[in-house]
Each structure stands twice: as structure tokens, then as C-alpha cells.
Design a protein around this motif. Structure first.
Motif, PDB file in Angstrom:
ATOM      1  N   TYR A  35       2.024  84.035 -54.866  1.00  0.00           N
ATOM      2  CA  TYR A  35       3.047  83.662 -55.839  1.00  0.00           C
ATOM      3  C   TYR A  35       2.722  82.313 -56.485  1.00  0.00           C
ATOM      4  O   TYR A  35       1.850  81.573 -56.024  1.00  0.00           O
ATOM      5  CB  TYR A  35       4.420  83.546 -55.156  1.00  0.00           C
ATOM      6  CG  TYR A  35       4.758  84.683 -54.231  1.00  0.00           C
ATOM      7  CD1 TYR A  35       5.211  85.900 -54.725  1.00  0.00           C
ATOM      8  CD2 TYR A  35       4.625  84.546 -52.841  1.00  0.00           C
ATOM      9  CE1 TYR A  35       5.529  86.942 -53.878  1.00  0.00           C
ATOM     10  CE2 TYR A  35       4.936  85.585 -51.984  1.00  0.00           C
ATOM     11  CZ  TYR A  35       5.390  86.788 -52.503  1.00  0.00           C
ATOM     12  OH  TYR A  35       5.695  87.820 -51.667  1.00  0.00           O
ATOM     13  N   THR A  36       3.468  82.026 -57.537  1.00  0.00           N
ATOM     14  CA  THR A  36       3.430  80.698 -58.133  1.00  0.00           C
ATOM     15  C   THR A  36       4.090  79.707 -57.171  1.00  0.00           C
ATOM     16  O   THR A  36       5.019  80.064 -56.441  1.00  0.00           O
ATOM     17  CB  THR A  36       4.186  80.703 -59.477  1.00  0.00           C
ATOM     18  OG1 THR A  36       3.554  81.624 -60.360  1.00  0.00           O
ATOM     19  CG2 THR A  36       4.195  79.327 -60.121  1.00  0.00           C
ATOM     20  N   VAL A  37       3.607  78.481 -57.184  1.00  0.00           N
ATOM     21  CA  VAL A  37       4.228  77.436 -56.358  1.00  0.00           C
ATOM     22  C   VAL A  37       5.504  76.983 -57.066  1.00  0.00           C
ATOM     23  O   VAL A  37       5.455  76.265 -58.065  1.00  0.00           O
ATOM     24  CB  VAL A  37       3.276  76.242 -56.159  1.00  0.00           C
ATOM     25  CG1 VAL A  37       3.946  75.164 -55.312  1.00  0.00           C
ATOM     26  CG2 VAL A  37       1.976  76.697 -55.518  1.00  0.00           C
ATOM     27  N   ASP A  38       6.630  77.431 -56.576  1.00  0.00           N
ATOM     28  CA  ASP A  38       7.911  77.090 -57.183  1.00  0.00           C
ATOM     29  C   ASP A  38       8.986  77.053 -56.112  1.00  0.00           C
ATOM     30  O   ASP A  38       8.678  77.063 -54.908  1.00  0.00           O
ATOM     31  CB  ASP A  38       8.272  78.070 -58.311  1.00  0.00           C
ATOM     32  CG  ASP A  38       8.275  79.527 -57.853  1.00  0.00           C
ATOM     33  OD1 ASP A  38       8.408  79.774 -56.633  1.00  0.00           O
ATOM     34  OD2 ASP A  38       8.155  80.426 -58.696  1.00  0.00           O
ATOM     35  N   LEU A  39      10.238  77.034 -56.542  1.00  0.00           N
ATOM     36  CA  LEU A  39      11.346  76.911 -55.597  1.00  0.00           C
ATOM     37  C   LEU A  39      11.409  78.096 -54.637  1.00  0.00           C
ATOM     38  O   LEU A  39      11.727  77.949 -53.452  1.00  0.00           O
ATOM     39  CB  LEU A  39      12.661  76.777 -56.368  1.00  0.00           C
ATOM     40  CG  LEU A  39      13.884  76.311 -55.587  1.00  0.00           C
ATOM     41  CD1 LEU A  39      13.637  74.945 -54.975  1.00  0.00           C
ATOM     42  CD2 LEU A  39      15.114  76.263 -56.507  1.00  0.00           C
ATOM     43  N   GLY A  40      11.093  79.301 -55.145  1.00  0.00           N
ATOM     44  CA  GLY A  40      11.090  80.481 -54.284  1.00  0.00           C
ATOM     45  C   GLY A  40      10.012  80.402 -53.215  1.00  0.00           C
ATOM     46  O   GLY A  40      10.238  80.758 -52.055  1.00  0.00           O
ATOM     47  N   ALA A  41       8.821  79.923 -53.597  1.00  0.00           N
ATOM     48  CA  ALA A  41       7.734  79.763 -52.632  1.00  0.00           C
ATOM     49  C   ALA A  41       8.082  78.709 -51.585  1.00  0.00           C
ATOM     50  O   ALA A  41       7.790  78.869 -50.394  1.00  0.00           O
ATOM     51  CB  ALA A  41       6.447  79.376 -53.352  1.00  0.00           C
ATOM     52  N   SER A  42       8.714  77.634 -52.024  1.00  0.00           N
ATOM     53  CA  SER A  42       9.143  76.585 -51.093  1.00  0.00           C
ATOM     54  C   SER A  42      10.134  77.135 -50.075  1.00  0.00           C
ATOM     55  O   SER A  42      10.056  76.841 -48.882  1.00  0.00           O
ATOM     56  CB  SER A  42       9.779  75.427 -51.878  1.00  0.00           C
ATOM     57  OG  SER A  42      10.265  74.434 -51.011  1.00  0.00           O
ATOM     58  N   ASN A 222      12.390  78.251 -63.335  1.00  0.00           N
ATOM     59  CA  ASN A 222      11.479  78.168 -64.480  1.00  0.00           C
ATOM     60  C   ASN A 222      12.256  77.629 -65.676  1.00  0.00           C
ATOM     61  O   ASN A 222      13.215  78.261 -66.134  1.00  0.00           O
ATOM     62  CB  ASN A 222      10.914  79.557 -64.792  1.00  0.00           C
ATOM     63  CG  ASN A 222       9.869  79.523 -65.887  1.00  0.00           C
ATOM     64  OD1 ASN A 222      10.009  78.825 -66.881  1.00  0.00           O
ATOM     65  ND2 ASN A 222       8.817  80.287 -65.702  1.00  0.00           N
ATOM     66  N   PRO A 223      11.902  76.454 -66.234  1.00  0.00           N
ATOM     67  CA  PRO A 223      12.679  75.868 -67.326  1.00  0.00           C
ATOM     68  C   PRO A 223      12.730  76.750 -68.571  1.00  0.00           C
ATOM     69  O   PRO A 223      13.735  76.758 -69.285  1.00  0.00           O
ATOM     70  CB  PRO A 223      11.961  74.539 -67.621  1.00  0.00           C
ATOM     71  CG  PRO A 223      10.623  74.654 -66.991  1.00  0.00           C
ATOM     72  CD  PRO A 223      10.784  75.582 -65.840  1.00  0.00           C
ATOM     73  N   ILE A 266      16.170  72.259 -61.224  1.00  0.00           N
ATOM     74  CA  ILE A 266      14.866  71.689 -61.567  1.00  0.00           C
ATOM     75  C   ILE A 266      14.971  70.286 -62.145  1.00  0.00           C
ATOM     76  O   ILE A 266      13.953  69.662 -62.436  1.00  0.00           O
ATOM     77  CB  ILE A 266      14.112  72.589 -62.573  1.00  0.00           C
ATOM     78  CG1 ILE A 266      14.881  72.677 -63.909  1.00  0.00           C
ATOM     79  CG2 ILE A 266      13.861  73.960 -61.994  1.00  0.00           C
ATOM     80  CD1 ILE A 266      14.126  73.407 -64.995  1.00  0.00           C
ATOM     81  N   GLY A 267      16.205  69.779 -62.319  1.00  0.00           N
ATOM     82  CA  GLY A 267      16.365  68.465 -62.929  1.00  0.00           C
ATOM     83  C   GLY A 267      15.911  68.484 -64.370  1.00  0.00           C
ATOM     84  O   GLY A 267      15.086  67.669 -64.796  1.00  0.00           O
ATOM     85  N   ALA A 268      16.439  69.430 -65.153  1.00  0.00           N
ATOM     86  CA  ALA A 268      15.991  69.649 -66.526  1.00  0.00           C
ATOM     87  C   ALA A 268      16.218  68.419 -67.403  1.00  0.00           C
ATOM     88  O   ALA A 268      17.096  67.598 -67.151  1.00  0.00           O
ATOM     89  CB  ALA A 268      16.720  70.861 -67.123  1.00  0.00           C
ATOM     90  N   SER A 269      15.424  68.346 -68.464  1.00  0.00           N
ATOM     91  CA  SER A 269      15.505  67.240 -69.413  1.00  0.00           C
ATOM     92  C   SER A 269      16.860  67.212 -70.106  1.00  0.00           C
ATOM     93  O   SER A 269      17.368  68.242 -70.568  1.00  0.00           O
ATOM     94  CB  SER A 269      14.397  67.384 -70.463  1.00  0.00           C
ATOM     95  OG  SER A 269      14.658  66.606 -71.592  1.00  0.00           O
ATOM     96  N   GLY A 312       8.862  66.242 -68.658  1.00  0.00           N
ATOM     97  CA  GLY A 312       8.812  65.335 -67.517  1.00  0.00           C
ATOM     98  C   GLY A 312       8.578  66.018 -66.191  1.00  0.00           C
ATOM     99  O   GLY A 312       8.366  65.357 -65.176  1.00  0.00           O
ATOM    100  N   ILE A 313       8.593  67.361 -66.179  1.00  0.00           N
ATOM    101  CA  ILE A 313       8.351  68.081 -64.933  1.00  0.00           C
ATOM    102  C   ILE A 313       6.851  68.102 -64.655  1.00  0.00           C
ATOM    103  O   ILE A 313       6.048  68.411 -65.531  1.00  0.00           O
ATOM    104  CB  ILE A 313       8.913  69.515 -65.012  1.00  0.00           C
ATOM    105  CG1 ILE A 313      10.444  69.471 -65.120  1.00  0.00           C
ATOM    106  CG2 ILE A 313       8.499  70.337 -63.793  1.00  0.00           C
ATOM    107  CD1 ILE A 313      11.086  70.824 -65.261  1.00  0.00           C
ATOM    108  N   GLN A 314       6.480  67.778 -63.424  1.00  0.00           N
ATOM    109  CA  GLN A 314       5.059  67.715 -63.045  1.00  0.00           C
ATOM    110  C   GLN A 314       4.597  69.079 -62.556  1.00  0.00           C
ATOM    111  O   GLN A 314       5.205  69.674 -61.665  1.00  0.00           O
ATOM    112  CB  GLN A 314       4.863  66.676 -61.944  1.00  0.00           C
ATOM    113  CG  GLN A 314       5.287  65.278 -62.350  1.00  0.00           C
ATOM    114  CD  GLN A 314       5.357  64.334 -61.170  1.00  0.00           C
ATOM    115  OE1 GLN A 314       5.573  64.754 -60.048  1.00  0.00           O
ATOM    116  NE2 GLN A 314       5.184  63.051 -61.436  1.00  0.00           N
TER     117      GLN A 314
END
Length: 417
Positions: A35-42, A222-223, A266-269, A312-314
């Protein structure tokens, strides 16, 4: 005879308990990480590591094929790996044949005790990207990730220089190259061979993959998806104001809520959210005017908001801008369709008002009391007082409503043909 019997019972109970205890230390927890490294993977890693610690697992094996993802979630996953190590549980990585340990996933692999790679697989590149960030922010992030990569390589006795190259020069190593430069511990053509090399073959395995909840977290973290959900929710609610169906309001409300929850996660802009709010204002203007221009402007501003929502998301790797082009084309097409839809609704509303006397204009009625010039007619199932402009119309004849005055309909005799 009693004492030997009691001793025998005690021995049986002791022996029956021992395998269960020893089994706990011999379970291999396998994480299918495709999977993609994201909140679900975490969330997936948190669940797997917690299970491994609680059941005193022998080891954790990550079966990896990941393109990378968000740095914040990568750091969370690395913290779970370290938590497992601190509990005495080693963590191993096997990158499947033709698989990837790319970008953010390369840091996760480098954090594990041992790395085995299959033929055709790659590790790296590992250069981080700050979406919409300044050069200073980019430099700070790259410096921090370089330090992390070097510390991971040093901790497990790997080639620090080769690891640094993945970050500094966006370098990817094939499995053979990674082995030759001392980045990984071995090569295995399949999972069975990798398990033999790691000394975990034949042990009971407990598999972990992303649950539906984890997949849901992946979607709303995903933003781009969040921005689309927010914009779609506002459009559906606005359309439902013009043409009430209740269903569109419900669907719009759900989409809007999911988008806002995801943006919070995700702490969106803030700038992205502001532009989406402006998009909502333009939608309200469209409801007032009905000419379609405001709706198109709303979607275009909303598109900018979607793009900036992730500012600003890394991430690692750099996001593909192809998806933004596809989204732009789809949104413009949707805006044109919605504008035409709203315009047709306004024309219909002006031609056929939904309620009141205005809704009867153009309708056909039947005279129930002779018009001379006034009398009564029946139209749409109701009796109305009606008057002509002087002509006489007999009972039973049809008339057309052409206007109203006070509570009376103004009609004319319906011409045949």
C-alpha cells in the motif's frame, strides 16, 4: 493412589499449558504491505505491532511493495518498528520480486533489523518533497530525512554513504546493486527462500492486511480526495436547493462531512479550505442568478482549493501532477453539465412556477358555471372563480388560463386545433 493421581493431573495441566505459552514466542506476525504509506498503513502497522507485543511474537516480517507516501505516517510506522525492537521483537523486510521499497517505504525498510530483496525489486529513491513549500522548507525537510536515513543505516551496520545517495540524489538501487554496496542483508528469489535465510521458516504465521477501516482512513487522508468530497458535497446540496430530492442533500452532506474530517486528519492547508469556502459562496450566487457562469467559476476556484489543500504536506515521492489534470478536465466537464442543468431548472421554474396561482397560467380548465363574462372553472382538480375579457363561454367548454386578478383567473376560450 490418591497422591499419584493428583500428581498426574497436575503434570497434565502443566504440560497442556506449556505449549500455549511457548507458542506465543514462536508466532511470526506477517504484514502484507502493498500500500501507499498513509494513515491507513500507519493504522495497519499499529495493530500488527500491538498484536506482536501482546502475544510475544518471535518476529515481525514485512512483505513490502510500496511506492512511498506521507512522511508523517512513515515516521509513525518507524516508531512502531522501534517499539517492537524495544520489546525484544526483531522486524525484517522482504521486498517481493519486481516490488518497491520506494521513497517513504525505503525509510521503513531501512529501519528494520534485516532487509532481503527479490529479483527485479528496487529500494529508493528517498528524496522528500514539501508540496507547495518554500525552498527553505524543502531544505529543512531534506536535511532531517538525510539525518534519519544515515542513523538507520548506521544502526544496522549498512553503507551510510550509499544510503545518503538515495536521499541527496534521488537514487534507486536494484536488488543486486543494493546488496553489492552493503545496503541490504541478502537476496532471495521467493518468500520461502527469504524465510529460510531469516530463520523463521516453519513457524506459525499471523497475517495482517489493511482492514476496511484502514482503507477508509487511506481514502480520507488523501488531500485531493478530501477536496473533491468537500466540493462535491457543496455542489450536490446546492443542486438539491434548486430541485429538491432529499437524496442529493443526504449524499452531499455525507461527502462534505467526510471531506472535512479528512482535512482535519491531515492538517490541511487553511488557504485551500478558504478557497473551497469561496467556491461555496459562488455556488450560492449561482442559485440566485442561474446563468451558469458563477458555477463554472465556483468549480475552478474549488479546483485551486483542492490543489492547495495539501500545501505544506511532506511526501515522498513527489506527487504526480497527471491526476490534477485529469481532475481538472472532469470538474470542468461536470461544471458545464451542472450549469446546463441549473439553467434548465430556472427556465422551467420561470415558465411553470411550482405553487400558487402562477402555476395555473397556461393550463386548460373546464367551465363548470357559465362565464358571462364571469363564472367558475375547474382546473387542476380545483374550482376557481374566472372571468373572460368579455366573451361568453358555455358550461362544459374548455378555456385556457392566461392570467389572474386577485382571486379570479383570467381566461379565454380554448381554440380548437
Amino acid at each position: 493412589m490418591i497422591k499419584p493421581t493428583l500428581a498426574l493431573i497436575f503434570l497434565v495441566l502443566l504440560l497442556s499449558a506449556m505449549p500455549a505459552h511457548s507458542q506465543q514466542g514462536h508466532v511470526v506476525v506477517v504484514i502484507n504491505f502493498h500500500y501507499t504509506v498513509d494513515l491507513g498503513a500507519s493504522s495497519l502497522f499499529r495493530s500488527a505491532v500491538n498484536y506482536a507485543i501482546q502475544n510475544r511474537a518471535k518476529t515481525i516480517l514485512i512483505i513490502m511493495n510500496s511506492p512511498g507516501g506521507y512522511i508523517s505516517d512513515m515516521l509513525n510506522i518507524i516508531s512502531y518498528i522501534r517499539e517492537a525492537n524495544q520489546s525484544g521483537i526483531p522486524v525484517y523486510t522482504y521486498v517481493i520480486p519486481d516490488g518497491l521499497a520506494a521513497s517513504a517505504a525505503s525509510y521503513i525498510a531501512m529501519a528494520t533489523n534485516m532487509i532481503i530483496m527479490g529479483p527485479g525489486s528496487e529500494i529508493g529513491p528517498s528524496t522528500p518533497i514539501v508540496v507547495g513549500g518554500t525552498q527553505l522548507e524543502q531544505n529543512h525537510t531534506e536535511s532531517a530525512m538525510l539525518s534519519l536515513m544515515q542513523s538507520e543505516a548506521q544502526e544496522w551496520g549498512r553503507n551510510v554513504t550509499a544510503a545518503s545517495v538515495m536521499v541527496l540524489y534521488d537514487k534507486a538501487y536494484s536488488a543486486q546493486q543494493a546488496y553489492n554496496v552493503g545496503l541490504i542483508n541478502g537476496l532471495a528469489s521467493n518468500l520461502t527462500q527469504a524465510e529460510n535465510m531469516l530463520g523463521i521458516s516453519g513457524f506459525p504465521q499471523v497475517y495482517f492486511s489493511e482492514s476496511y477501516y484502514d482503507q477508509f482512513l487511506s481514502v480520507i487522508s488523501n488531500p485531493t480526495v478530501d477536496g473533491l468530497l468537500i466540493l462535491l458535497g457543496m455542489v450536490l446540496i446546492a443542486l438539491d436547493v434548486l430541485h429538491p430530492t432529499f437524496l442529493m442533500s443526504v449524499l452531499g452532506g455525507i461527502a462534505l462531512l467526510m471531506g472535512l474530517v479528512g482535512a482535519e486528519l491531515i492538517g490541511a492547508s487553511v488557504l485551500g479550505l478558504i478557497l473551497l469556502a469561496v467556491s461555496a459562496v459562488l455556488l450560492v450566487m449561482e442559485i440566485k442568478t442561474g446563468h451558469g457562469i458563477s458555477l463554472i467559476a465556483s468549480v475552478l476556484v474549488g479546483l485551486a482549493g483542492i490543489y492547495l489543500l495539501g500545501e505544506g504536506i511532506q511526501v515522498s515521492p513527489q506527487p504526480s501532477y497527471l491526476e490534477y489534470y485529469i481532475i481538472a478536465v472532469a470538474l470542468v466537464a461536470f461544471a458545464v453539465f451542472a450549469a446546463i442543468y441549473i439553467r434548465s431548472l430556472w427556465k422551467y421554474k420561470r415558465k411553470y412556477p411550482f405553487t400558487g396561482k402562477e402555476s395555473l397560467i397556461g393550463k386548460t380548465g373546464v367551465v363548470v358555471k357559465e362565464l358571462n363574462p364571469c363564472g367558475e372553472i375547474k382546473v387542476e382538480g380545483f374550482i376557481w372563480k374566472a372571468c373572460t375579457k368579455g366573451e361568453k363561454v358555455k358550461k362544459g367548454e374548455e378555456v385556457t388560463v392566461i392570467g389572474y386578478k386577485g382571486l379570479s383567473m383570467i381566461v379565454e376560450k380554448k381554440t380548437k386545433g
